[in-house]
Design a protein around this motif. Structure first.
Motif, mmCIF file in Angstrom:
data_model
loop_
_atom_site.group_PDB
_atom_site.id
_atom_site.type_symbol
_atom_site.label_atom_id
_atom_site.label_comp_id
_atom_site.label_asym_id
_atom_site.label_seq_id
_atom_site.Cartn_x
_atom_site.Cartn_y
_atom_site.Cartn_z
ATOM 1 N N LEU A 1 17.964 49.728 5.587
ATOM 2 C CA LEU A 1 17.918 50.764 4.559
ATOM 3 C C LEU A 1 16.868 51.786 4.979
ATOM 4 N N SER A 2 17.250 53.039 5.046
ATOM 5 C CA SER A 2 16.260 54.093 5.313
ATOM 6 C C SER A 2 16.294 55.091 4.164
ATOM 7 N N VAL A 3 17.428 55.690 3.932
ATOM 8 C CA VAL A 3 17.680 56.419 2.688
ATOM 9 C C VAL A 3 18.967 55.854 2.112
ATOM 10 N N TRP A 4 19.024 55.791 0.812
ATOM 11 C CA TRP A 4 20.220 55.197 0.201
ATOM 12 C C TRP A 4 20.374 55.667 -1.241
ATOM 13 N N ARG A 5 21.573 55.537 -1.721
ATOM 14 C CA ARG A 5 21.886 55.736 -3.144
ATOM 15 C C ARG A 5 22.797 54.597 -3.564
ATOM 16 N N ARG B 1 25.390 52.997 -6.440
ATOM 17 C CA ARG B 1 26.383 53.646 -7.298
ATOM 18 C C ARG B 1 25.741 54.249 -8.551
ATOM 19 N N SER B 2 24.674 53.586 -9.034
ATOM 20 C CA SER B 2 24.068 54.038 -10.283
ATOM 21 C C SER B 2 22.953 55.078 -10.063
ATOM 22 N N ASP B 3 22.644 55.388 -8.810
ATOM 23 C CA ASP B 3 21.531 56.312 -8.559
ATOM 24 C C ASP B 3 21.980 57.762 -8.576
ATOM 25 N N THR B 4 21.228 58.599 -9.308
ATOM 26 C CA THR B 4 21.484 60.033 -9.263
ATOM 27 C C THR B 4 20.923 60.609 -7.968
ATOM 28 N N TYR B 5 19.723 60.131 -7.626
ATOM 29 C CA TYR B 5 19.014 60.722 -6.487
ATOM 30 C C TYR B 5 18.868 59.727 -5.354
ATOM 31 N N VAL B 6 18.644 60.275 -4.167
ATOM 32 C CA VAL B 6 18.450 59.476 -2.971
ATOM 33 C C VAL B 6 17.113 58.726 -3.068
ATOM 34 N N GLN B 7 17.084 57.519 -2.540
ATOM 35 C CA GLN B 7 15.856 56.710 -2.510
ATOM 36 C C GLN B 7 15.428 56.486 -1.072
ATOM 37 N N THR B 8 14.163 56.154 -0.917
ATOM 38 C CA THR B 8 13.688 55.793 0.405
ATOM 39 C C THR B 8 12.508 54.840 0.254
ATOM 40 N N TRP B 9 11.814 54.561 1.362
ATOM 41 C CA TRP B 9 10.699 53.626 1.378
ATOM 42 C C TRP B 9 9.534 54.344 2.050
ATOM 43 N N GLU B 10 8.449 53.665 2.248
ATOM 44 C CA GLU B 10 7.277 54.313 2.856
ATOM 45 C C GLU B 10 7.652 54.961 4.182
ATOM 46 N N ASP B 11 7.279 56.222 4.356
ATOM 47 C CA ASP B 11 7.802 56.988 5.492
ATOM 48 C C ASP B 11 7.400 56.404 6.852
ATOM 49 N N ARG B 12 6.160 55.860 6.957
ATOM 50 C CA ARG B 12 5.737 55.332 8.264
ATOM 51 C C ARG B 12 6.535 54.074 8.626
ATOM 52 N N PHE B 13 6.828 53.273 7.615
ATOM 53 C CA PHE B 13 7.658 52.085 7.869
ATOM 54 C C PHE B 13 9.042 52.502 8.362
ATOM 55 N N ILE B 14 9.646 53.437 7.629
ATOM 56 C CA ILE B 14 11.003 53.865 7.995
ATOM 57 C C ILE B 14 11.017 54.394 9.420
ATOM 58 N N LYS B 15 9.996 55.210 9.718
ATOM 59 C CA LYS B 15 9.978 55.815 11.055
ATOM 60 C C LYS B 15 9.790 54.761 12.144
ATOM 61 N N GLU B 16 8.759 53.938 11.945
ATOM 62 C CA GLU B 16 8.399 53.014 13.026
ATOM 63 C C GLU B 16 9.366 51.840 13.145
ATOM 64 N N ALA B 17 9.813 51.324 12.005
ATOM 65 C CA ALA B 17 10.636 50.112 12.065
ATOM 66 C C ALA B 17 12.120 50.411 12.205
ATOM 67 N N ILE B 18 12.549 51.560 11.731
ATOM 68 C CA ILE B 18 13.995 51.803 11.688
ATOM 69 C C ILE B 18 14.420 52.984 12.556
ATOM 70 N N TYR B 19 13.843 54.158 12.275
ATOM 71 C CA TYR B 19 14.350 55.355 12.963
ATOM 72 C C TYR B 19 14.078 55.332 14.464
ATOM 73 N N THR B 20 12.825 55.106 14.842
ATOM 74 C CA THR B 20 12.487 55.215 16.258
ATOM 75 C C THR B 20 13.292 54.241 17.122
ATOM 76 N N PRO B 21 13.389 52.956 16.738
ATOM 77 C CA PRO B 21 14.212 52.046 17.560
ATOM 78 C C PRO B 21 15.677 52.490 17.642
ATOM 79 N N GLN B 22 16.217 52.983 16.527
ATOM 80 C CA GLN B 22 17.622 53.419 16.540
ATOM 81 C C GLN B 22 17.809 54.575 17.517
ATOM 82 N N LEU B 23 16.904 55.541 17.418
ATOM 83 C CA LEU B 23 16.984 56.726 18.270
ATOM 84 C C LEU B 23 16.845 56.326 19.736
#
Lengths: 473, 403
Positions: free
Chosen positions: A175-179, A181-203
């Motif tokens: 999960l990096s950004v998500w909605r 079914r019941s969410d109006t707005y996009v959600q996310t988590w702490e930005d450094r976690f998302i970047k270091e644990a998810i985005y950078t390895p994927q990229l």
């Protein structure tokens, strides 16, 4: 038989919201720049139609035999959206349409599906359109970053302007950004976690996977178009990949914003616009896994420079006068009770008249030859009965014959409401609403074109129709 | 064999409610006010009415989907089982009521009938025309297109065709606004009773460019009624009766504004209705022969183009023939809307046609309620309304005259 890109197109809505306006409303540090904001009558469908029209230009639309529509903000979650895009484009009925939903990688995933279909010989020309109109939570980091836009590619096996030299794809559950079914707005988590644990390895996995698979070097690419959720993170990724500054395709965070599933596709359009024959372009998109494409332009790239694409759409803009206008456009408040009689929707009429309303057709009388809209069974000129052929008018331009600027139109959010009468090139007249109004340029005789727009949602469904617009750019 | 209607039917009584925002009464009260005055004027009782024609667009607009029937009238007046016909031609509904009543008398079906027009617009809770909202019938094609927006396009087209700058064009329209308000003040039953200047009109807030606030009529409640009898029996009721000289209804094919050859500055439904009525009345030169005209001035541009389309002057010559000569004032050469018109007297949709009957009837009798706007020696007057919008009109014309 190798599939590649035959044509491209893009769309950026005319309105921009400045970062200064956001800072004025919410306080805090004022960022430079602005972002693209869909007009009140736009959504991911209408923007997709615009980008697709830019992409297909004057080609014979009957040649298109698939439409893949990618969006995380399609208006319908049950009922296909690609079929609506295909109908607005007035394509054949005996085609396959598909929604590539939910993922910010929807566009680039659909691209692979299109390449596979053409390479497999089951389709000759596949239109891939990615479009997003994500509504960020007010007063959030997302609000200054998310923008609206669309991009389109025609995939085929002849007249290729950019060959696909290779692609690489991963799937990864996270999960990096998500909605929900019941969410109006996009959600996310702490930005450094998302970047270091998810985005950078994927990229990094996608880039190294592609480079290794095809035995190429990053330095071979004239441009690298890669995802980043915001400007800072995108710049950090560029540094991590050790890209030369000239290699980084401008993500336009300060002009358009992060356009979701259309983001990397729009960057690719930007890269193609600037490309010379033989240039290599790398795209990297990530979210729930990653994908990377190595492209190489052909001599044919010189033949498609007449697109509005990114550049011309960027230069054609109107600033939203204030944040209030924006929250009206996105309907972000509970408003005063409407005492006026509401507009009414009628599925029967929309269905019965879909040739005109969705497909943008008028009729041409077989007796007197006059083009007329709405379609007529009895000719409004010579009264011949049932002697007509349907003819597409949505691709016609024309001249503004007369107009008015209504300051009070009931139910109209983007007042003033401009009513227009357009005499079309080749015959026929449109009497109806104008949008994307550049008020100080209005005048009898100006050149006009059509654009597919959302009218209202009475009846519990979205009522779309064509509006007139001063030729955008 | 077709015969002209000329002088076969007479108006022997007329009544008109106070026009305005009538918070004090519902639609039934408006019907009673107009009918009571008309009956008193003719010296008859409601029970003497043998049949009635009522023109109304949507009645009181309060019950969605429940269009008024003839029972709106029978209930208001407690008529006892006589035939009542409700007619509707949008803003031309009043003329249609007069037309139905006139033909019934001419057919010798009745001895005395009522023609009435009525509309209650102000029970809705909002300004503007409410259920007129076109999206109700056309989910997208007509959505968001308002009356002011549609009429304003005719002004833009007129200015462009005849070479008026927006400033000059608006000034010409402002002169019409000033005249309308001048007569609104001089009519005790009018809705808008305040004089304005050209500068007021030019500086007023924009409604639908190029039309400003004073170029547009208000939203008004009202009713007006007439008692019709065979002309040969009119003298039994009064000496100064008025006869019907001609009738015309022009119904646009609707899809006309969508033809590239329609330029919005000449209104063919009005021209057709005028031709029919002039033909019946034997009028060859309307500008010379008509002593007064009440036309459909829901907007200033509507008065202008309707005047041209009624052949009161050549197309494009309005400024020279009306504005510059001040011809449209009561002491001018061709008085137009000296009642205050739809613009200042008010425009309750279905009532305007019979309200014009009332004005012309009183002017012919020399009994304009406020003598300062009495036109001298009126023998022939024309009443005109058009429902719809430029390029899509249903137009009614009735010509009244001294016998």
């Amino acid at each position: 038989m190798t599939a590649g890109i035959v044509s491209y197109g893009a769309y950026i809505p005319i309105y921009r919201l400045s970062q200064a306006e956001l800072a004025k409303v919410w306080g805090g540090r004022e960022r430079p720049g602005e972002k693209a904001v869909a007009n009140v009558d736009e959504d991911s469908i209408t923007m997709a139609v615009e980008a697709a029209l830019d992409c297909i230009g004057n080609m014979d639309r009957n040649l298109i035999d698939r439409v893949y529509f990618a969006s995380t903000t399609a208006p319908y979650t049950e009922k296909q959206n690609a079929s609506l895009v295909a109908a607005a484009l007035d394509l054949r009925n005996d085609i396959m349409t598909l929604d590539s939903a939910n993922s910010l990688r929807g566009g680039t995933i659909a691209l692979q599906a299109a390449l596979d279909a053409v390479n497999a010989g089951s389709a000759k020309k596949v239109l891939v359109v990615a479009s997003d109109c994500r509504v960020p939570p007010p007063d959030s980091a997302f609000e200054s970053v998310l923008g609206d836009g669309a991009a389109a590619f025609l995939i085929g096996d002849s007249d290729i302007i950019a060959e696909i030299e290779g692609s690489y794809m991963t799937s990864s559950e996270n999960l990096s950004v998500w909605r929900r079914r019941s969410d109006t707005y996009v959600q996310t988590w702490e930005d450094r976690f998302i970047k270091e644990a998810i985005y950078t390895p994927q990229l990094e996995d996608a880039v190294s996977g592609l480079l290794k698979k095809y035995n190429v070097n990053l330095a071979d690419f004239a441009k690298v178009a890669f995802y980043g959720s915001n400007a800072r993170e995108h710049a950090a990724s560029a540094r991590a990949l050790k890209l030369d500054k000239t290699q980084v395709q401008n993500p336009l965070f300060d002009k358009v914003g992060n356009t979701g599933s259309a983001f990397v596709p729009m960057m690719l359009v930007g890269a193609l616009e600037e490309a010379k024959p033989g240039d290599k372009i790398l795209t990297v998109n990530f979210s729930d896994g990653a994908d990377a494409y190595a492209l190489k332009t052909t001599a044919g790239i010189e033949g498609v420079k007449d697109k509005r694409g990114i550049k011309r759409h960027l230069d054609s803009k109107l600033m939203l006068p204030n944040y209030g206008r924006y929250i009206h456009y996105r309907d972000l408040m509970e408003w005063e009770v409407n005492r006026m009689h509401p507009l009414e929707g009628s599925l029967n009429i929309i269905w019965r008249e879909s040739k005109a309303i969705i497909r943008g057709n008028g009729t041409r009388c077989r007796k007197c030859g006059h083009v007329q809209l709405p379609p007529q069974r009895i000719c409004m000129w010579c009264q011949a009965k049932d002697e007509f052929d349907y003819v597409r008018v949505s691709d016609k331009q024309g001249e503004l014959f007369t107009y008015s600027i209504d300051e009070r139109g009931a139910g109209v959010i983007d007042l003033p409401n401009v009513l227009s009468v357009i005499n079309l090139d080749g015959g026929g007249r449109y009497y109806g609403q104008m949008t994307d109004k550049v008020l100080d340029k209005l005048g009898v005789g100006i050149r006009m074109e059509f654009t597919f727009r959302k009218f209202h949602e009475q009846g519990g469904f979205v009522n779309y129709f064509w509006k007139s617009r001063p030729i955008r750019c | 064999m077709r015969e002209s209607i000329k002088d076969k039917v007479a108006v022997v009584g007329a009544g008109c409610s106070k026009f305005g925002e009538r918070w004090d009464t519902g639609i039934e009260g408006l019907i009673r006010e107009a009918t009571t005055e008309a009956c008193a004027d003719a010296g008859i009782e409601i029970k003497d009415i043998q049949a009635a024609w009522m023109g109304t667009f949507l009645g009181s607009q309060t019950v969605e989907g429940a269009l008024p029937t003839g029972m709106l009238l029978s209930q208001s007046l407690q008529t006892q089982f006589i035939p009542v016909t409700r007619v509707e031609n949008a803003c031309g509904s009043g003329q249609e009521a007069v037309r139905g009543a006139t033909y019934a008398i001419a057919a010798k079906a009745y001895d005395l009938v009522l023609a009435i027009g009525v509309e209650k617009l102000k029970d809705t809770g909002f300004g503007g025309l409410g259920a007129m909202f076109p999206g109700r019938w056309e989910p997208v094609y007509g959505a968001f297109s308002t009356g002011p927006g549609r009429y304003a396009m005719a002004a833009t087209a007129y200015f462009a065709k005849y070479g008026f700058s927006p400033e000059d064009g608006k000034r010409m329209l402002a002169e019409i606004d000033v005249k309308s308000h001048y007569y609104g003040v001089r009519n005790p039953r009018a809705h808008l009773r305040r004089e304005i200047t050209v500068e007021d009109a030019l500086k007023a807030p924009m409604i639908a460019w190029p039309l400003g606030l004073y170029d547009c009529c208000g939203v008004t409640d009202g009713a007006a009624a007439a008692i019709l009898v065979p002309a040969e029996e009119a003298k039994r009721y009064r000496d100064d009766y008025v006869t019907i000289k001609g009738l015309g209804v022009g119904t646009s094919p609707g899809w006309f504004k969508e033809r590239e050859d329609f330029d919005f500055t000449s209104w063919l439904a009005t021209e057709a209705a005028a031709h029919q009525a002039y033909d019946e009345a034997g009028i060859k030169d309307p500008r010379k022969e008509l002593d007064m005209v009440e036309n459909h001035d829901c907007f200033s541009i509507a008065e202008l183009i309707a005047s041209e389309s009624l052949f009161l002057c050549e197309h494009g010559k309005y400024k020279k023939e009306f504005t510059d000569k001040r011809a449209y004032y009561h002491d001018g050469e061709m008085p137009v809307n000296v009642s205050g018109g739809l613009k200042s007297f008010g425009h309750p949709i279905g009532a305007s046609g019979t309200r014009e009957t009332y004005e012309i009837y009183k002017q012919i009798q020399g009994k304009a309620e406020e003598p300062s706007r009495q036109i001298k020696n009126v023998r022939l007057g024309l009443s005109h309304n058009q429902g719809g919008h430029p390029g899509k009109f249903i137009c009614g014309v009735v010509i009244y005259g001294a016998p």
